[in-house]
Design an enzyme around this catalytic site. Structure first.
Site, PDB file in Angstrom:
ATOM      1  N   ALA A 137     -22.706  10.061 -33.299  1.00 24.32           N
ATOM      2  CA  ALA A 137     -22.107   9.199 -34.330  1.00 24.32           C
ATOM      3  C   ALA A 137     -23.141   8.341 -35.040  1.00 24.32           C
ATOM      4  O   ALA A 137     -24.016   7.735 -34.415  1.00 24.32           O
ATOM      5  CB  ALA A 137     -21.011   8.295 -33.769  1.00 24.32           C
ATOM      6  N   ASN A 159     -22.252  15.758 -36.847  1.00 23.81           N
ATOM      7  CA  ASN A 159     -21.161  16.443 -37.540  1.00 23.81           C
ATOM      8  C   ASN A 159     -21.152  16.086 -39.026  1.00 23.81           C
ATOM      9  O   ASN A 159     -21.555  16.870 -39.874  1.00 23.81           O
ATOM     10  CB  ASN A 159     -19.817  16.112 -36.880  1.00 23.81           C
ATOM     11  CG  ASN A 159     -18.646  16.877 -37.486  1.00 23.81           C
ATOM     12  OD1 ASN A 159     -18.791  17.620 -38.466  1.00 23.81           O
ATOM     13  ND2 ASN A 159     -17.485  16.726 -36.931  1.00 23.81           N
ATOM     14  N   LYS A 198     -15.437  16.081 -24.209  1.00 26.68           N
ATOM     15  CA  LYS A 198     -15.997  14.846 -24.763  1.00 26.68           C
ATOM     16  C   LYS A 198     -14.878  13.815 -24.788  1.00 26.68           C
ATOM     17  O   LYS A 198     -13.896  13.983 -25.519  1.00 26.68           O
ATOM     18  CB  LYS A 198     -16.543  15.083 -26.172  1.00 26.68           C
ATOM     19  CG  LYS A 198     -16.999  13.794 -26.851  1.00 26.68           C
ATOM     20  CD  LYS A 198     -17.459  14.031 -28.274  1.00 26.68           C
ATOM     21  CE  LYS A 198     -17.370  12.728 -29.069  1.00 26.68           C
ATOM     22  NZ  LYS A 198     -17.736  12.899 -30.477  1.00 26.68           N
TER      23      LYS A 198
END
Lengths: 66, 265
Positions: free
Chosen positions: B189, B211, B102
């Site tokens: 995100a 996350n 990534k």
């Protein structure tokens, strides 16, 4: 002798192998990633890699990230 | 709940993934919960970062917490240029993380927005070296096209700045990428709630990477399961083709004839 370990001047045993240093520091050679003078050192070469004065060594590992 | 059909796989690089939820390993209060989170999420891909060992305070790395059957997606966080990102990617591959990377190139420390130009350069370099490159990016159509030409395997637009949990603030722009870009769009995100992830999937995103929203929730394993359900629901809705929006007036769901009390003379 002195090397640059993770950006800091560090005293290590003369003619120390990379494997020797990693274990002396209490690190796990199976999970440490090493870069010596900007070249990646595969873990299979840790024992045969002998450190020289002034070497720039980076020892890294995987941490949490997104 | 796991998917009962495997005819809707996400193809990236050499992988055919059943789960469209990717998870991260950052920000957990206790990394020991990560195996339970991974299991509850159903995810098959998990991100990690690469950092210097703390020489004075050696701890075992993250690998011991990650189930062996998961595919590692190391990120290049900390890189401010394409060259730094490439250096991190090569180290990660040498460390046995596999070929997936990534790309994350960020030099703005306040908003943590990715640098499109450096990201495209790193993507090109690493794709030529055989990496499966998943670049994190601002959802800009031209940057996305550069990434396609640079050899990206997917593109990962942000929904909102990293770690903010604000949801799909870039919804319109992500919609344009889904429409125009012939690669999987993985929203990364800013996703703060399962409903945000579900919305991205309903729009046609190929996957979501979550996350912070799981890691800092009150119960990470339960939240991971909730995200897994939301991603599956959103994907199912996308495949079923959501019903059209009607503006300006209503349309009854029940018949408008045959009411009680109607008189037919």
């Amino acid at each position: 002798m002195e090397i640059y370990l993770n950006g800091k001047t560090t005293a290590v045993t003369p003619e120390c192998s990379l494997f020797g240093l990693i274990t002396e520091l209490g690190l796990n050679p199976d999970t440490v990633i090493a870069e010596l003078n900007r070249d990646i050192v595969p873990s299979s070469q840790f024992e045969t890699t002998i450190l020289k004065p002034g070497d720039a060594l980076e020892l890294l590992h995987l941490v949490g990230g997104g | 709940m796991t998917s009962s059909t495997n005819d809707d796989l996400l193809h990236i690089g050499d992988a055919f993934l059943e789960s469209r939820l990717f998870i991260g390993t950052g920000k957990y209060g206790d990394d020991a919960v990560i195996p339970a989170v991974a299991q509850a999420s159903g995810a098959q891909v998990i991100t990690v970062a690469l950092r210097r060992v703390d020489i004075g305070n050696p701890k075992d790395g993250m690998l011991s917490h990650i189930p062996k059957n998961m595919r590692l997606l190391p990120n290049t966080s900390g890189a401010r240029t394409a060259d730094e990102a490439a250096r991190i990617a090569r180290l990660a591959r040498a460390a046995g993380c596999g070929d997936w990377i990534k790309i994350e190139v960020i030099s703005d420390n306040r908003h943590l927005l990715p640098d499109g130009y450096e990201t495209a350069k790193a993507t090109e370099t690493l794709a030529k070296e055989g990496f499966v490159v998943l670049p994190y990016m601002n959802p800009d159509l031209y940057v996305a096209r550069d990434l396609v030409n640079a050899g990206a395997a997917a593109v990962m637009p942000l929904g909102a700045p990293i770690g903010t949990n604000r949801g799909l603030r870039t919804r319109e722009m992500i919609g344009i990428l889904i429409e125009e870009i012939p690669l999987p769009i993985i929203v990364d995100a800013g996703i703060g709630r399962p409903s945000h992830a579900c919305e991205a999937m309903e729009m046609g995103a190929a996957a979501c990477l979550v996350n912070t929203a799981i890691a800092v929730s009150g119960h990470p394993a339960r939240m991971a399961a909730a995200f897994g359900d939301a991603v599956r629901a959103g994907r199912a809705a996308y495949l079923a083709r959501t019903a059209p929006v009607l503006e300006g007036h209503a349309a009854a769901s029940s018949p408008l004839t045959g009411f009680l009390g109607e008189c037919h003379e």
